[in-house]
Design an enzyme around this catalytic site. Structure first.
Site, PDB file in Angstrom:
ATOM      1  N   TRP A 167       0.872  -1.170   0.000  1.00 52.31           N
ATOM      2  CA  TRP A 167       0.000   0.000   0.000  1.00 52.31           C
ATOM      3  C   TRP A 167       0.908   1.219   0.000  1.00 52.31           C
ATOM      4  O   TRP A 167       1.734   1.383   0.913  1.00 52.31           O
ATOM      5  CB  TRP A 167      -0.874   0.035   1.248  1.00 52.31           C
ATOM      6  CG  TRP A 167      -1.971  -0.984   1.297  1.00 52.31           C
ATOM      7  CD1 TRP A 167      -2.162  -2.028   0.453  1.00 52.31           C
ATOM      8  CD2 TRP A 167      -3.027  -1.043   2.266  1.00 52.31           C
ATOM      9  NE1 TRP A 167      -3.267  -2.743   0.818  1.00 52.31           N
ATOM     10  CE2 TRP A 167      -3.818  -2.159   1.936  1.00 52.31           C
ATOM     11  CE3 TRP A 167      -3.369  -0.280   3.368  1.00 52.31           C
ATOM     12  CZ2 TRP A 167      -4.946  -2.517   2.672  1.00 52.31           C
ATOM     13  CZ3 TRP A 167      -4.483  -0.619   4.113  1.00 52.31           C
ATOM     14  CH2 TRP A 167      -5.270  -1.729   3.774  1.00 52.31           C
ATOM     15  N   GLN A 188      10.969   3.297  -5.157  1.00 54.44           N
ATOM     16  CA  GLN A 188       9.802   3.152  -4.304  1.00 54.44           C
ATOM     17  C   GLN A 188       9.197   1.764  -4.443  1.00 54.44           C
ATOM     18  O   GLN A 188       9.417   1.058  -5.422  1.00 54.44           O
ATOM     19  CB  GLN A 188       8.766   4.230  -4.646  1.00 54.44           C
ATOM     20  CG  GLN A 188       9.228   5.644  -4.313  1.00 54.44           C
ATOM     21  CD  GLN A 188       8.150   6.667  -4.586  1.00 54.44           C
ATOM     22  OE1 GLN A 188       7.552   6.689  -5.656  1.00 54.44           O
ATOM     23  NE2 GLN A 188       7.895   7.537  -3.619  1.00 54.44           N
ATOM     24  N   HIS A 189       8.405   1.395  -3.441  1.00 56.36           N
ATOM     25  CA  HIS A 189       7.870   0.042  -3.417  1.00 56.36           C
ATOM     26  C   HIS A 189       6.965  -0.250  -4.605  1.00 56.36           C
ATOM     27  O   HIS A 189       6.996  -1.349  -5.150  1.00 56.36           O
ATOM     28  CB  HIS A 189       7.111  -0.180  -2.102  1.00 56.36           C
ATOM     29  CG  HIS A 189       8.024  -0.333  -0.930  1.00 56.36           C
ATOM     30  ND1 HIS A 189       7.597  -0.255   0.377  1.00 56.36           N
ATOM     31  CD2 HIS A 189       9.371  -0.551  -0.871  1.00 56.36           C
ATOM     32  CE1 HIS A 189       8.622  -0.429   1.186  1.00 56.36           C
ATOM     33  NE2 HIS A 189       9.701  -0.603   0.457  1.00 56.36           N
ATOM     34  N   GLU A 230       1.776  -3.253   4.517  1.00 57.69           N
ATOM     35  CA  GLU A 230       1.324  -2.109   5.320  1.00 57.69           C
ATOM     36  C   GLU A 230       0.031  -2.403   6.071  1.00 57.69           C
ATOM     37  O   GLU A 230      -0.168  -1.919   7.197  1.00 57.69           O
ATOM     38  CB  GLU A 230       1.133  -0.881   4.420  1.00 57.69           C
ATOM     39  CG  GLU A 230       2.395  -0.182   4.007  1.00 57.69           C
ATOM     40  CD  GLU A 230       3.097  -0.832   2.828  1.00 57.69           C
ATOM     41  OE1 GLU A 230       4.141  -0.313   2.409  1.00 57.69           O
ATOM     42  OE2 GLU A 230       2.585  -1.863   2.320  1.00 57.69           O
ATOM     43  N   GLU A 279       5.666  19.413  -6.046  1.00 54.08           N
ATOM     44  CA  GLU A 279       5.791  18.322  -5.077  1.00 54.08           C
ATOM     45  C   GLU A 279       6.017  18.806  -3.640  1.00 54.08           C
ATOM     46  O   GLU A 279       6.054  20.001  -3.352  1.00 54.08           O
ATOM     47  CB  GLU A 279       6.913  17.376  -5.496  1.00 54.08           C
ATOM     48  CG  GLU A 279       6.414  16.156  -6.268  1.00 54.08           C
ATOM     49  CD  GLU A 279       5.599  15.191  -5.405  1.00 54.08           C
ATOM     50  OE1 GLU A 279       5.426  15.423  -4.187  1.00 54.08           O
ATOM     51  OE2 GLU A 279       5.117  14.190  -5.962  1.00 54.08           O
TER      52      GLU A 279
END
Length: 487
Positions: A167, A188-189, A230, A279
């Site tokens: 997640w 990133q995952h 998660e 961002e």
């Protein structure tokens, strides 16, 4: 206190605390709602709930800044704390300690519930009917590449072998009613999971969860270790399982109380252009990148759904607060498990999450006799340099625990009175993340730079050591009581 299982109960309590502002007049999802939200975060106002959104189906709403700093006096972390099932007035240190204990506790897997009872299944759109056109998809910043579907939601994805369900929060941009594109960064995952599907030449099933249990988004923004689910960690934080329900068209489970769920597949190639987008670091850049396409197969949603919006920019807003809590908890646990006398590590949100403030017990010399401050700081920096979460902190300051690291005023005072202008610091060359603009462009593109740890520790205490010169420390109790009674 009991935790919230959906966004509506969470908003109900925030309203009783005066931390939600209902906006009943008509507001456009194109820039206007985001401008209200941005103003709210910059002025530390209540979270804006837009009840009348132009162009959206009747009853569809937008919610800004659901996870930003609170407007409640003296309790800036109230929204974060309540999202995680904790009292709104918890201190930063107690919040981090709770997260540390949860990280060390056994994970609690989710509980699957029947679709017939899941609020997110009240309305189901399939195939050609599954289009974003009826929803208030916001345009967040004037120079953004398009409207952004995901600014404060969680992307659910799992590896082809099913060993890891991730997640995570990552921005997703609308291309048309049935297609999107979003950042799928290798570091990133979501990028790691997508890579496994891409190597097989297969599209990756996904679900985007918007709204619902406020803890879902909080945990999605935290830097959880690789191959850790998660949802099971969130169960450990709550002390009970998160209720999930099976998706309509993909083999994934999502929180049953979600406001909106978008399902489909992510292409195995980077065949779209994503961005630009302003961002979390506070800069509006012109950067774009090739990213995969998210095709939409189904959308399910609650009656009168609430679409969450984060208007990212200069700190502090949702995009920095949740991740800061996760990094702080993980680094605190890392340093304490290394046997270091660390009280708490706190990632200072005001710096766009680039400064880590580490406080150590004032009596640390009793635990480490004969050790100079430079050696303690060296051990802290070495531990950080060899760990993923430690390398996420470009600059670290080590202070005694007589200050509150979450209080910017305390930190600035300590910086000005305890940190030498050019001495008492050490650096380590490490792998860095590409979105920290404090690094040079060459460092960001190569992925290598330095982290620096500053020694701001005080000398040993003696009878002649200076004391804090404050209302609480200077004046006798009876005088303080008379002053306070007169307020």
């Amino acid at each position: 206190m009991a935790r919230f299982k959906d966004l509506r109960d969470y908003l109900g309590l925030l309203k009783t605390l005066g931390d939600v502002e209902s906006i009943d007049f008509s507001v456009s999802p194109i820039l206007e709602a985001a401008a209200f939200t941005r103003r709210s975060t910059e002025q530390r106002r209540p979270a804006p709930l837009f009840e009348n959104v132009e162009g959206a189906s009747p009853g569809f709403r937008l919610l800004g800044a659901a996870g930003a700093l609170s407007s409640i006096p003296d309790h800036p972390l109230a929204r974060v704390a309540l999202s995680l099932g904790l009292p709104h007035d918890i201190s930063a240190r107690d919040l981090v300690e709770h997260m540390v204990k949860a990280n060390q506790a056994p994970p609690i897997p989710p509980k699957v519930v029947d679709s017939a009872t899941a609020p997110c299944k009240q309305n189901i759109l399939l195939g050609p009917d599954a289009t974003l056109d009826r929803f208030p998809v916001p345009m967040v910043h004037p120079a953004d590449g398009a409207r952004y579907v995901n600014t404060w939601g969680v992307i659910v994805a799992k590896t082809p072998d099913g060993r890891w369900t991730n997640w995570s929060i990552s921005r997703v941009m609308m291309l048309d009613g049935r297609h999107m594109t979003g950042l799928v960064l290798p570091q990133q995952h979501i990028g790691m999971v997508w890579k496994e599907w891409a190597e097989l030449g297969q599209p990756m099933p996904y679900a985007i969860v918007l709204g619902g249990d406020p803890g879902v988004t909080m945990i999605g923004g935290m830097p959880v270790p690789d191959n850790v689910d998660e949802v099971a960690l969130l169960g450990a934080i709550y002390g009970e399982p998160v209720e999930v329900v099976k998706c309509e068209t993909v083999d994934l489970h999502v929180p049953a109380g979600a406001e909106i769920v978008i399902e489909g597949y992510v292409s195995p190639k980077r065949d779209a252009t994503e961005g630009p987008y302003a961002e979390f670091h506070g800069w509006a850049l012109d950067e774009t990148s090739p990213e995969p396409i998210f095709s939409i197969e189904a959308i399910t949603y609650r009656d009168n759904p609430i679409w969450p919006l984060s208007a990212t920019g200069r700190p502090a807003d949702d995009s920095q607060v949740g991740p800061a809590i996760g990094v702080s908890a993980e680094l605190t646990a890392l340093l304490q498990s290394a046997g270091l006398p660390v009280n708490v590590a706190w990632l200072l949100v005001d710096t766009a999450c680039t400064w880590m403030i580490v406080t150590v017990r004032r009596d640390w010399r009793n635990a480490l006799p004969g050790i100079e401050t430079s050696e303690l700081v060296h051990r802290i920096g070495t531990t950080m340099s060899t760990n993923r979460v430690g390398r996420m902190c470009p600059v670290t300051y080590v202070f005694d625990d007589d200050i509150d690291p979450s209080n910017t005023s305390d930190v600035l005072w300590a910086l000005g009175t305890r940190v030498h202008p050019n001495l008492r610091k050490e650096q380590w060359q490490v792998e860095i993340l590409p979105w920290y603009l404090c690094y040079t462009e060459e460092e960001r593109h190569s992925g290598h730079g330095s982290i620096v740890v500053h020694d701001g520790l005080l000398p040993p205490m003696t009878s002649a050591s200076p004391r804090h010169a404050t209302f609480d420390t200077l004046y006798p109790a009876e005088i303080r009581e008379r002053v306070l009674a007169a307020e």
